[in-house]
Design a protein around this motif. Structure first.
Motif, PDB file in Angstrom:
ATOM      1  N   ARG A  78      60.269  36.930  16.433  1.00 58.59           N
ATOM      2  CA  ARG A  78      59.366  35.889  16.922  1.00 58.59           C
ATOM      3  C   ARG A  78      60.224  34.901  17.694  1.00 58.59           C
ATOM      4  O   ARG A  78      61.235  34.417  17.185  1.00 58.59           O
ATOM      5  N   TYR A  79      59.828  34.624  18.930  1.00 56.61           N
ATOM      6  CA  TYR A  79      60.615  33.690  19.722  1.00 56.61           C
ATOM      7  C   TYR A  79      59.708  32.785  20.538  1.00 56.61           C
ATOM      8  O   TYR A  79      58.554  33.128  20.830  1.00 56.61           O
ATOM      9  N   ALA A  80      60.238  31.639  20.898  1.00 60.36           N
ATOM     10  CA  ALA A  80      59.495  30.670  21.716  1.00 60.36           C
ATOM     11  C   ALA A  80      59.371  31.200  23.142  1.00 60.36           C
ATOM     12  O   ALA A  80      60.345  31.674  23.725  1.00 60.36           O
ATOM     13  N   SER A 133      68.328  36.722  26.392  1.00 61.55           N
ATOM     14  CA  SER A 133      67.670  36.280  25.153  1.00 61.55           C
ATOM     15  C   SER A 133      68.456  36.642  23.898  1.00 61.55           C
ATOM     16  O   SER A 133      69.114  37.679  23.824  1.00 61.55           O
ATOM     17  N   ASP A 134      68.339  35.765  22.921  1.00 59.75           N
ATOM     18  CA  ASP A 134      68.985  35.988  21.628  1.00 59.75           C
ATOM     19  C   ASP A 134      68.445  37.224  20.927  1.00 59.75           C
ATOM     20  O   ASP A 134      69.194  37.951  20.279  1.00 59.75           O
ATOM     21  N   THR A 135      67.124  37.469  21.044  1.00 58.46           N
ATOM     22  CA  THR A 135      66.557  38.625  20.357  1.00 58.46           C
ATOM     23  C   THR A 135      67.007  39.931  21.007  1.00 58.46           C
ATOM     24  O   THR A 135      67.220  40.923  20.314  1.00 58.46           O
ATOM     25  N   ASN A 136      67.188  39.919  22.327  1.00 61.61           N
ATOM     26  CA  ASN A 136      67.709  41.103  23.014  1.00 61.61           C
ATOM     27  C   ASN A 136      69.152  41.348  22.587  1.00 61.61           C
ATOM     28  O   ASN A 136      69.555  42.471  22.300  1.00 61.61           O
ATOM     29  N   ARG A 137      69.927  40.284  22.501  1.00 57.85           N
ATOM     30  CA  ARG A 137      71.329  40.383  22.069  1.00 57.85           C
ATOM     31  C   ARG A 137      71.414  40.977  20.659  1.00 57.85           C
ATOM     32  O   ARG A 137      72.204  41.882  20.394  1.00 57.85           O
ATOM     33  N   ALA A 138      70.569  40.470  19.757  1.00 60.27           N
ATOM     34  CA  ALA A 138      70.568  40.952  18.370  1.00 60.27           C
ATOM     35  C   ALA A 138      70.138  42.414  18.303  1.00 60.27           C
ATOM     36  O   ALA A 138      70.700  43.197  17.522  1.00 60.27           O
TER      37      ALA A 138
END
Length: 151
Positions: A78-80, A133-138
């Motif tokens: 979940r991201y902003a 994005s942080d979620t892509n990185r993770a």
């Protein structure tokens, strides 16, 4: 009639090859934004169908025809929603839910861009540093094996 707003739910597909190099693509609408394949779930569409569709639309890879396996990590992020994209979503929709998938392809797999300016195959750490994005990185960190590990 098509809804004017996007559904705040998407599929993210991290594509990597047999050498564990990760495919990253440069967005047309924001050249500083590099990412993996991503796309919005359409009304009534399952996340896996979105992933299959978006990979084909954005890279030209037909997963099923090629005999590849799309791995569903059964993970959601979940991201902003970025301010510059907020107008695409219903009013007062601050967050997007993202379903995570990965796909290993042959190292010589042809890429045909339709929605991006450029693409690169990068080793895992370089890809993690390149994506916006942080979620892509993770997802890259969690989904792509290290190059010295068997795939």
């Amino acid at each position: 009639m098509k809804n004017a707003y996007r559904r705040p739910e998407s599929a993210l597909v991290v594509i990597y090859d047999c050498q564990c190099r990760v495919l990253v693509m440069q967005r047309q609408d924001d050249p500083d934004f590099w990412q993996s394949v991503t796309g919005t779930l359409e009304i009534g569409e399952l996340a896996i169908n979105t992933a299959l569709r978006e990979v084909k639309e954005e890279t030209g890879i037909d997963i099923q025809q090629a005999g590849y396996y799309l791995y569903d990590h059964q993970q959601t992020n979940r991201y902003a929603i970025r301010d510059i994209w907020q107008h695409r979503y219903p009013p007062n929709t601050p967050f997007n839910t993202e379903h995570v998938f990965s796909l290993q392809v042959k190292s010589d797999e042809a890429i045909t861009l339709t929605e991006h300016l450029a693409y690169q195959w990068l080793e895992k750490n370089a890809a993690m540093a390149k994506v916006w994005s942080d979620t892509n990185r993770a997802a890259i960190k969690d989904c792509v094996p290290d190059a010295n590990m068997p795939t």
